[in-house]
Motif scaffolding. Structure first.
Motif, PDB file in Angstrom:
ATOM      1  N   ILE A 111       6.371  12.260  -4.242  1.00 27.24           N
ATOM      2  CA  ILE A 111       6.285  12.347  -5.695  1.00 27.24           C
ATOM      3  C   ILE A 111       6.488  13.812  -6.056  1.00 27.24           C
ATOM      4  CG2 ILE A 111       3.776  12.535  -5.754  1.00 27.24           C
ATOM      5  CD1 ILE A 111       5.072  10.263  -8.189  1.00 27.24           C
ATOM      6  N   SER A 112       7.154  14.079  -7.160  1.00 27.23           N
ATOM      7  CA  SER A 112       7.495  15.464  -7.472  1.00 27.23           C
ATOM      8  C   SER A 112       6.264  16.304  -7.792  1.00 27.23           C
ATOM      9  CB  SER A 112       8.499  15.540  -8.610  1.00 27.23           C
ATOM     10  OG  SER A 112       7.974  14.951  -9.773  1.00 27.23           O
ATOM     11  N   CYS A 113       5.239  15.732  -8.436  1.00 29.64           N
ATOM     12  CA  CYS A 113       4.039  16.513  -8.752  1.00 29.64           C
ATOM     13  C   CYS A 113       2.884  15.578  -9.087  1.00 29.64           C
ATOM     14  CB  CYS A 113       4.327  17.438  -9.940  1.00 29.64           C
ATOM     15  SG  CYS A 113       2.966  18.576 -10.299  1.00 29.64           S
ATOM     16  N   HIS A 156       0.862  -1.175   0.000  1.00 25.41           N
ATOM     17  CA  HIS A 156       0.000   0.000   0.000  1.00 25.41           C
ATOM     18  C   HIS A 156       0.901   1.227   0.000  1.00 25.41           C
ATOM     19  CE1 HIS A 156      -2.860  -3.015   1.290  1.00 25.41           C
ATOM     20  NE2 HIS A 156      -3.838  -2.136   1.165  1.00 25.41           N
ATOM     21  N   ILE A 157       0.541   2.220  -0.810  1.00 24.04           N
ATOM     22  CA  ILE A 157       1.385   3.402  -0.943  1.00 24.04           C
ATOM     23  C   ILE A 157       0.556   4.663  -0.718  1.00 24.04           C
ATOM     24  CG2 ILE A 157       2.883   4.731  -2.482  1.00 24.04           C
ATOM     25  CD1 ILE A 157       3.482   2.133  -3.970  1.00 24.04           C
ATOM     26  N   LEU A 158       1.129   5.580   0.048  1.00 24.40           N
ATOM     27  CA  LEU A 158       0.592   6.925   0.177  1.00 24.40           C
ATOM     28  C   LEU A 158       1.548   7.829  -0.600  1.00 24.40           C
ATOM     29  CD1 LEU A 158      -1.035   9.313   1.240  1.00 24.40           C
ATOM     30  CD2 LEU A 158       0.220   9.105   3.411  1.00 24.40           C
ATOM     31  N   PHE A 159       1.092   8.310  -1.759  1.00 23.92           N
ATOM     32  CA  PHE A 159       1.876   9.243  -2.561  1.00 23.92           C
ATOM     33  C   PHE A 159       1.618  10.647  -2.023  1.00 23.92           C
ATOM     34  CE2 PHE A 159       1.104   5.752  -5.554  1.00 23.92           C
ATOM     35  CZ  PHE A 159       2.393   5.501  -6.010  1.00 23.92           C
ATOM     36  N   VAL A 160       2.668  11.412  -1.820  1.00 27.45           N
ATOM     37  CA  VAL A 160       2.547  12.778  -1.311  1.00 27.45           C
ATOM     38  C   VAL A 160       3.232  13.715  -2.297  1.00 27.45           C
ATOM     39  CG1 VAL A 160       3.066  14.355   0.590  1.00 27.45           C
ATOM     40  CG2 VAL A 160       2.586  11.937   1.068  1.00 27.45           C
TER      41      VAL A 160
END
Length: 127
Positions: free
Chosen positions: A50-52, A4-8
């Motif tokens: 994440i960059s954007c 599971h991933i939380l991308f920020v």
């Protein structure tokens, strides 16, 4: 268990004004808060910068994603006190076998965010 991933989005910033070079973007501050509150690295849940995420008109933005579960994209997140609510939501998402989180189970602070629920991709052939 699947990852599971939380991308920020670390480049999110509320103000259109130029910020001083030494001031981190709001998204970077949110990422730092998440990493501080996260008690330990988990084999099942990862916080990934994440960059954007291309929602610059709706900062701060994060996305929860896992195989065979819907992806949740949350925008317009305030940076203050949001990290704790995101980790609560992440635990519910992780614990759910389907990834479906009823709106009433969203932490109260996240109920004011803009949310998109993107269905899980079904890679099986129905033809």
């Amino acid at each position: 268990m699947s990852k599971h991933i939380l991308f920020v989005c670390k480049s999110c910033h509320y103000s259109s004004e130029e910020r001083p070079n030494n001031q981190p973007a709001d998204g970077t501050r949110l990422l730092e808060q998440l990493n501080t509150l996260s008690t330990k690295p988990s084999d099942a849940f990862e916080i990934q910068p994440i960059s954007c995420l291309w929602t610059c008109d709706r900062p701060c933005t994060v996305a929860f994603s896992a195989p065979h579960k819907p992806t949740y994209l949350l925008t317009n997140l305030p940076t203050d006190e949001t990290a704790s609510a995101l980790l609560q939501f992440g635990k519910r998402y992780l614990d759910s076998s389907t990834g479906d989180i009823p709106w009433k189970q969203f932490p109260e602070l996240l109920q004011s965010a803009s949310v998109a629920k993107i269905p899980a991709a079904d890679h099986s052939s129905n033809e």
